[in-house]
Enzyme design. Structure first.
Site, PDB file in Angstrom:
ATOM      1  N   GLY B  13       1.110  -1.283   0.005  1.00 45.76           N
ATOM      2  CA  GLY B  13       0.191   0.048   0.071  1.00 45.76           C
ATOM      3  C   GLY B  13       1.009   1.267  -0.174  1.00 45.76           C
ATOM      4  O   GLY B  13       2.004   0.869   0.171  1.00 45.76           O
ATOM      5  N   CYS B  14       0.377   2.403  -0.272  1.00 47.80           N
ATOM      6  CA  CYS B  14       1.242   3.432  -0.524  1.00 47.80           C
ATOM      7  C   CYS B  14       0.703   4.826  -0.326  1.00 47.80           C
ATOM      8  O   CYS B  14      -0.430   4.904  -0.291  1.00 47.80           O
ATOM      9  CB  CYS B  14       1.936   3.596  -1.642  1.00 47.80           C
ATOM     10  SG  CYS B  14       2.551   2.106  -2.267  1.00 47.80           S
ATOM     11  N   ALA B  15       1.609   5.982  -0.222  1.00 46.20           N
ATOM     12  CA  ALA B  15       1.053   7.237  -0.284  1.00 46.20           C
ATOM     13  C   ALA B  15       1.786   7.877  -1.618  1.00 46.20           C
ATOM     14  O   ALA B  15       2.924   7.775  -1.823  1.00 46.20           O
ATOM     15  CB  ALA B  15       1.339   8.108   0.841  1.00 46.20           C
ATOM     16  N   ARG B  42       0.723   6.371   5.992  1.00 47.46           N
ATOM     17  CA  ARG B  42       0.635   5.384   4.845  1.00 47.46           C
ATOM     18  C   ARG B  42       1.636   4.736   4.175  1.00 47.46           C
ATOM     19  O   ARG B  42       1.771   3.919   3.161  1.00 47.46           O
ATOM     20  CB  ARG B  42      -0.061   6.487   3.462  1.00 47.46           C
ATOM     21  CG  ARG B  42      -1.220   6.882   3.884  1.00 47.46           C
ATOM     22  CD  ARG B  42      -1.963   7.744   2.446  1.00 47.46           C
ATOM     23  NE  ARG B  42      -2.437   6.819   1.733  1.00 47.46           N
ATOM     24  CZ  ARG B  42      -3.788   6.366   1.786  1.00 47.46           C
ATOM     25  NH1 ARG B  42      -4.626   6.896   2.382  1.00 47.46           N
ATOM     26  NH2 ARG B  42      -4.053   5.673   0.527  1.00 47.46           N
ATOM     27  N   ASN B 210       0.055   3.960  -6.042  1.00 42.73           N
ATOM     28  CA  ASN B 210      -0.555   3.416  -4.843  1.00 42.73           C
ATOM     29  C   ASN B 210      -1.451   2.384  -5.436  1.00 42.73           C
ATOM     30  O   ASN B 210      -2.503   2.637  -5.951  1.00 42.73           O
ATOM     31  CB  ASN B 210      -1.160   4.421  -4.083  1.00 42.73           C
ATOM     32  CG  ASN B 210      -2.124   3.932  -2.799  1.00 42.73           C
ATOM     33  OD1 ASN B 210      -1.922   2.671  -2.594  1.00 42.73           O
ATOM     34  ND2 ASN B 210      -3.039   4.550  -2.660  1.00 42.73           N
TER      35      ASN B 210
END
Ligand code: SF4
Ligand code: SF4
Lengths: 502, 368
Positions: B13-15, B42, B210
């Site tokens: 997962g990411c920002a 995040r 993301n």
């Protein structure tokens, strides 16, 4: 002579407490297994003629009948099964080649059953097909990736190769009129039309009555060239050249004379009652460049408007053959696995020649990618796709669409007795006897075919949704979605998948 | 043993965040750090990175290669390769500052290069293809060397760590560019390799992403037919290659690319007027295997602009906003507010809608 005595394969068990001697079984059995003896006021059987088609069992009003394996057995041996012994007896008595029908029943590995499908969770949401759109529409044909533009900057789309649009990614595989009945053909044609997919005439030509379903018809050109004419080619949405069939690689089609009725003889353009045996090779194709010429002759004859399909049997060097075909102008390649069905084939060939579709499909798809030509041809997998989960696995291995035949016949009443070559199908499918054919009602049968495909489609969408995929394009060739179970390194390598747990 | 990125596929997962000054004003990397830092939760400290455009105006005609080396022998081998294929105009270590949380750093070098005209002519390739081939060559054949940035007048800076720490480590406040993107990573596994951090870059294309795409292997196996090699097994890598293939090699426009990779549903396409319907059918069908499914939100950076795109179901958050000549894109609105409290026109683009912000005429004159 007693050495010619062949014991019955099946035992017909009749519960005399239940039997009311209505004689329905007697009237319905085309193999004349049941008969009534007035002197004894009793039903008797010619058990040895029974093929276990289950017709009598299903129509008996009192559920008095059961068909089972004959419990009488020869001395057991792994090496010499009873069947092998009997087959040698038969051949000693007749001097003939053994004939069989439907798919290879032998105990070979079924790779579909050794692959497991992925599902997503946490990092990637699954998608609910009841709430979100889920797409299984497919286009078959060459996909040229070079973009040219018109002077105004818009994309020039005129150079596109012809495409077949399938609303469902499943088509009905080639079954000729002759090998199956008029009513069976009508059911397939109407179902394909209602579904927005295609059925295939097989190599027996196309009955005049069915020209009306042409938008959903694939016409086949096989080595016997039965029924091939300009009108016939024009009547197809696509033309399929049959180079091979999974059930009998290396030989041509085989229609026993018993099935060549008046109508069949007219459609095939051959005399009534004669065996229709297609030559093993096409007599104008002795190499790949000849195939190319036939492809282009057919394209020329139909104005380059229709995709040309080449169907081959899955054999040992299938990947190399496929790559040759991809470069020979064909738009679509059908690979037919060795467990695919047939209306009649020599038993030894059906049971021993060819390779499983799973391995053939995986290696062809990979080879075409290695040679950077996978987009030049669509791949249709055939030859024992038995359920929607087989279908999902086939897409993940790289198939663009699938052909089914045995499941389609099951949908219209086939009980897989594997006696199609006897021409006496009690379900009105693999027969031309009018009294039997009329048992198959196309009005009901086509709806059952439609139901079957829709049900599979629904299940395919369910599994795709579970993987977080909402369009079939993203499943095609997506081998990361598969894992093998109980497979050797070599098998995994050919299938291009990892083992479960990896 | 834990496997390195590329030996195994690691979901994350990411920002993401990004912004551009359409007038071509040069903004320091500090803003990008500030913006991504707000979305600290995040990421999980296992990867952060930035891409800045317009940061090397003095060398804007040269390819700027950023490289990680495991050791000096990998560097020497790479330099031999570079010398054979390029004219190296300038080379240096990329300046860094000590940050407590960033450890295990490789050797990080920068080369400003120009293809050798003789080599280029002999290769019979166009210049970008030549450079691409060389980059792929280094990354796949020289053990311990990895080119992580290869465009002109732009650069990628990435590491294992929280993105704000990575920004500090690379002294991004010392660089100024007209646009920036940034990424904080939340992998579910320990990659521990700097090359695996994002953005992923090829020439001047960079992607921050993301999501986790479900079409990965279908996309990968297709794009690899065209000479790409997906060595990292990450979404970002394959998406970058798809953009490079469709944009640079097939000359599709960015919106046409959006119609391929986040194509409208067939039912939507069927409802369009004839010409548009045929165009969408053509694009979707021709590049069927490049449809990307599953959740993603990406920012594509390229010379002169940014493009934001969501998957067609919009399964990942992403908002855009504006203020004067500035255009902002981020996973969360707070990341925009942090650097521009009075940004207006906050909007969540629809799934599959390409949002493009480019330098205006004045900006192009100044920066390109
Ligand atoms: S159909 Fe059933 S009830 Fe009728 S004769 Fe046959 S076994 Fe007896
Ligand atoms: S089609 Fe008829 S003869 Fe052939 S297997 Fe099915 S039921 Fe038996």
């Amino acid at each position: 002579m007693s050495v010619n005595y062949i014991p019955a394969t099946f035992a017909v068990l009749r519960d005399t407490d239940r039997c009311i001697k209505c004689r329905a079984c007697e009237r319905q059995c085309s193999n004349e297994v049941h008969y009534y003896d007035a002197d004894f006021d009793k039903m008797f059987v010619h058990e040895e003629q029974c093929v276990d088609c289950q017709r009598c069992v299903t129509i008996c009003p009192t559920n008095a009948l059961k068909i089972t394996e004959n419990p009488n057995s020869f001395r057991k041996a792994s090496n010499y099964s009873q069947q092998l012994i009997l087959e040698n007896y038969r051949q000693a008595a007749t001097g003939a080649v053994l004939l069989s029908s439907m798919g290879n029943p032998q105990d070979f590995p079924v790779y579909w059953d050794k692959m497991l499908i992925n599902a997503s969770q946490v990092t990637n949401p699954s998608i609910d097909p009841l709430r979100e759109p889920m797409e299984t529409k497919v286009f078959l044909g060459k996909k040229h990736t070079h973009i040219t533009r018109n002077p105004d900057g818009t994309i020039d789309m005129s150079e596109q190769s012809p495409q077949l649009e399938l609303k469902y990614p499943i088509m009905f595989s080639a079954m000729s009129y002759g090998s199956i009945s008029y009513n069976a053909h009508e059911s397939l044609a109407r179902a394909a039309t209602e579904l927005g997919t295609f059925y295939n005439t097989g190599e027996g030509g196309l009955h005049q009555d069915f020209y009306q379903y042409k938008t959903n018809t694939i016409v086949q050109v096989a080595s016997g060239r039965f029924g091939v004419s300009k009108d016939y080619l024009d009547a197809g949405a696509a033309i399929e050249i049959k180079m091979g069939q999974g059930a009998k690689p290396g030989i041509g089609g085989h229609l026993p004379g018993k099935k060549v009725s008046d109508d069949v003889s007219k459609t095939r353009m051959i005399p009534k009652g004669t065996d229709a045996i297609s030559p093993a090779p096409h007599h104008d194709i002795y190499s790949i460049e000849d195939l190319r010429q036939l492809i282009f002759s057919l394209k020329e004859a139909t104005d380059y408007k229709k995709p040309v399909i080449v169907k081959i049997a899955a054999v040992h060097n299938v990947a190399a053959i496929a790559s040759g075909i991809a470069r020979s102008g064909a738009d679509i390649l059908v690979i037919d696995g060795f467990r695919g069905g047939t209306g009649a084939a020599p038993t030894r060939i059906r049971d021993n020649v060819g390779i499983p579709i799973e391995l053939a499909l995986a290696s062809v798809d990979q080879r075409l990618r290695d040679e950077q030509i996978r987009n030049e041809i669509s791949i249709v997998a055939a030859g024992s796709i038995r359920s929607s989960s087989d279908a999902v696995k086939a897409f993940a291995l790289g198939a663009d669409a699938l052909y089914i035949a045995t499941p389609a016949l099951l949908a219209i009443g086939c009980h897989l007795c594997r006696s199609c070559h006897g021409a006496k199908c009690n379900w009105g499918i693999a027969t031309q006897r009018p009294d039997l054919v009329k048992r198959l009602n196309p009005d009901i049968a086509y709806k059952r075919l439609v139901n079957l495909v829709r049900a599979w489609d629904h299940e395919i969408k369910e599994m795709m949704g579970g993987m977080g995929i909402n369009s079939l394009e993203a499943l095609k060739g997506n081998r990361l979605m598969l894992r093998g179970i109980g497979l050797s390194d070599k098998e995994l390598q050919i299938l291009g998948i990892m083992h479960a747990g990896e | 043993m834990l496997q390195k990125e590329g030996a195994v596929r690691i979901p994350s997962g990411c920002a993401i965040t990004g912004f551009i000054s359409r007038d071509g004003r040069r903004i320091t990397g500090a803003d990008a750090i500030k913006s991504i830092a707000v979305m600290h939760d995040r990421s999980n400290g296992l990867g952060g990175g930035f891409a800045g455009y317009g940061i090397y105006p003095e060398y804007k005609e040269l390819y700027a290669f950023h490289l990680f080396f495991n050791n000096n022998s990998a560097r020497e081998e790479t330099e031999r390769f570079l010398n054979e294929h390029f004219d190296i105009v300038n080379l240096s270590r990329i300046p860094t500052r000590q940050v407590k949380s960033i450890t295990n750093e490789p050797l990080i070098w920068r080369y400003f290069v120009n293809p050798l005209p003789t080599r280029l002519a002999a290769s019979q390739l166009d210049e970008t293809e030549f450079v691409t081939k060389c980059v792929i060559n280094i990354n796949t054949t020289i053990n311990g060397a990895y080119v992580f940035s290869s465009g002109k007048n732009m650069g990628v800076f990435k590491a294992v760590g929280f993105p704000e720490d990575v920004g500090k480590f690379y002294r991004l406040d010392d660089y100024a560019g007209y646009s920036w993107t940034a990424h904080g990573r939340y992998p579910t596994n320990t990659p521990g390799w700097w090359g695996g951090a994002h953005p992923f870059a090829l020439l001047d294309y960079t992607i921050v992403h993301n999501g986790e795409i479900s079409s990965y292997d279908a996309n990968r196996r297709y794009i690899e037919m065209f000479g790409y090699k997906c060595t990292l097994l990450t979404d970002t890598e394959v998406i970058t290659y798809i953009f490079d293939f469709l944009h640079r090699r097939r000359n599709l426009s960015l919106t046409e690319i959006a119609d391929v990779i986040a194509s409208p549903f067939w039912t939507t396409i069927d409802a369009k007027p004839t010409a548009e319907r045929e165009r969408l059918y053509y694009l979707r069908n021709t590049f069927a295997s490049l449809l990307i499914t599953g959740p993603f939100s990406i920012i594509l950076g390229y010379s002169g602009g940014l493009m934001a795109l969501n998957d067609r179901l919009k399964l990942r958050s992403m908002v855009t906003a504006e203020k004067d000549d500035m255009f902002f894109i981020a996973s969360e609105e707070c990341a925009i507010r942090e650097i521009c409290p009075d940004a207006t026109g906050i909007r969540a683009p629809r799934g599959g809608e390409a949002v493009i912000a480019e330098l205006n005429e004045e900006g192009r004159r100044k920066c390109l």
